[in-house]
Write a protein that holds these residues in place. Sequence first.
Motif, PDB file in Angstrom:
ATOM      1  N   LEU A   1      47.085  30.025  28.572  1.00 40.20           N
ATOM      2  CA  LEU A   1      45.618  30.105  28.591  1.00 40.20           C
ATOM      3  C   LEU A   1      45.135  30.756  29.880  1.00 40.20           C
ATOM      4  O   LEU A   1      44.237  31.611  29.860  1.00 40.20           O
ATOM      5  CB  LEU A   1      44.996  28.712  28.429  1.00 40.20           C
ATOM      6  CG  LEU A   1      45.123  28.073  27.047  1.00 40.20           C
ATOM      7  CD1 LEU A   1      44.692  26.616  27.085  1.00 40.20           C
ATOM      8  CD2 LEU A   1      44.320  28.850  26.008  1.00 40.20           C
ATOM      9  N   GLN A   2      45.733  30.381  31.012  1.00 41.56           N
ATOM     10  CA  GLN A   2      45.374  30.986  32.298  1.00 41.56           C
ATOM     11  C   GLN A   2      45.714  32.475  32.321  1.00 41.56           C
ATOM     12  O   GLN A   2      44.994  33.281  32.918  1.00 41.56           O
ATOM     13  CB  GLN A   2      46.079  30.254  33.445  1.00 41.56           C
ATOM     14  CG  GLN A   2      45.583  28.845  33.652  1.00 41.56           C
ATOM     15  CD  GLN A   2      46.503  28.010  34.549  1.00 41.56           C
ATOM     16  OE1 GLN A   2      47.477  28.512  35.095  1.00 41.56           O
ATOM     17  NE2 GLN A   2      46.179  26.739  34.687  1.00 41.56           N
ATOM     18  N   MET A   3      46.803  32.850  31.659  1.00 40.81           N
ATOM     19  CA  MET A   3      47.223  34.258  31.623  1.00 40.81           C
ATOM     20  C   MET A   3      46.262  35.108  30.784  1.00 40.81           C
ATOM     21  O   MET A   3      46.114  36.305  31.035  1.00 40.81           O
ATOM     22  CB  MET A   3      48.653  34.370  31.103  1.00 40.81           C
ATOM     23  CG  MET A   3      49.677  33.806  32.073  1.00 40.81           C
ATOM     24  SD  MET A   3      51.339  33.691  31.371  1.00 40.81           S
ATOM     25  CE  MET A   3      51.862  35.401  31.485  1.00 40.81           C
ATOM     26  N   ILE A   4      45.609  34.504  29.823  1.00 42.31           N
ATOM     27  CA  ILE A   4      44.560  35.221  29.085  1.00 42.31           C
ATOM     28  C   ILE A   4      43.387  35.467  30.031  1.00 42.31           C
ATOM     29  O   ILE A   4      42.871  36.583  30.127  1.00 42.31           O
ATOM     30  CB  ILE A   4      44.114  34.440  27.829  1.00 42.31           C
ATOM     31  CG1 ILE A   4      45.240  34.395  26.802  1.00 42.31           C
ATOM     32  CG2 ILE A   4      42.856  35.064  27.226  1.00 42.31           C
ATOM     33  CD1 ILE A   4      44.978  33.457  25.632  1.00 42.31           C
ATOM     34  N   ASP A   5      42.977  34.412  30.751  1.00 40.35           N
ATOM     35  CA  ASP A   5      41.856  34.535  31.683  1.00 40.35           C
ATOM     36  C   ASP A   5      42.128  35.558  32.782  1.00 40.35           C
ATOM     37  O   ASP A   5      41.229  36.295  33.184  1.00 40.35           O
ATOM     38  CB  ASP A   5      41.537  33.176  32.328  1.00 40.35           C
ATOM     39  CG  ASP A   5      40.899  32.198  31.356  1.00 40.35           C
ATOM     40  OD1 ASP A   5      40.399  32.636  30.301  1.00 40.35           O
ATOM     41  OD2 ASP A   5      40.908  30.986  31.644  1.00 40.35           O
TER      42      ASP A   5
END
Length: 193
Positions: A167-171
Amino acid sequence: MQNSNVHIEKTEILSDNWYTLKKITFNIQRKDGTTETQSREAYDRGNGAVILLYNTTTKNIVLTRQFRMPTYLNGNPSGMLIEACAGLLDNDNPEDCIKRETEEETGYKISKVEKVFEAYMSPGSVTEILHFFIAEYSNDMKVADGGGLEHEGENIEVLELSFETALQMIDSGEIKDAKTIMLIQHIRLKGIL
């Protein structure tokens, strides 16, 4: 149901080197009743399937990383893209295809998959429809290293990471692949992890 307002006049093959690029000239009836002639190019590479493997115990998912020339040409300096496991159907049904691709690319042999939806990814120029799947995995399902098929030129890195990290890598923009983002968000929306 076939659209009776569209009449194909001519189809030309522009390229059939890798897959098929066609130029289609057609007449289309507009809302006001007039008919207009248009021309469009369509790239036909067949249909595909994609899967996100998840583990409810560890809260991890399995993704892949590989070189993608189109991303390199469009500003991705390394050309490397993090993605969910995917492949073309190659005359298989979507479920058989994604089970085969999962084992080839990730090394996990899965028997049960859940189809969650279908989507056109670039309907303005590509005919492909993708069949989206999810499946639970565990370490005892690992039967090989994965990495893809050498004779197909595949050189795939298998990534196992926490769902929160994904999820952080999407952001952060580290994950930019649409099909992967869609499946990660599906897992999130359904509260699976």
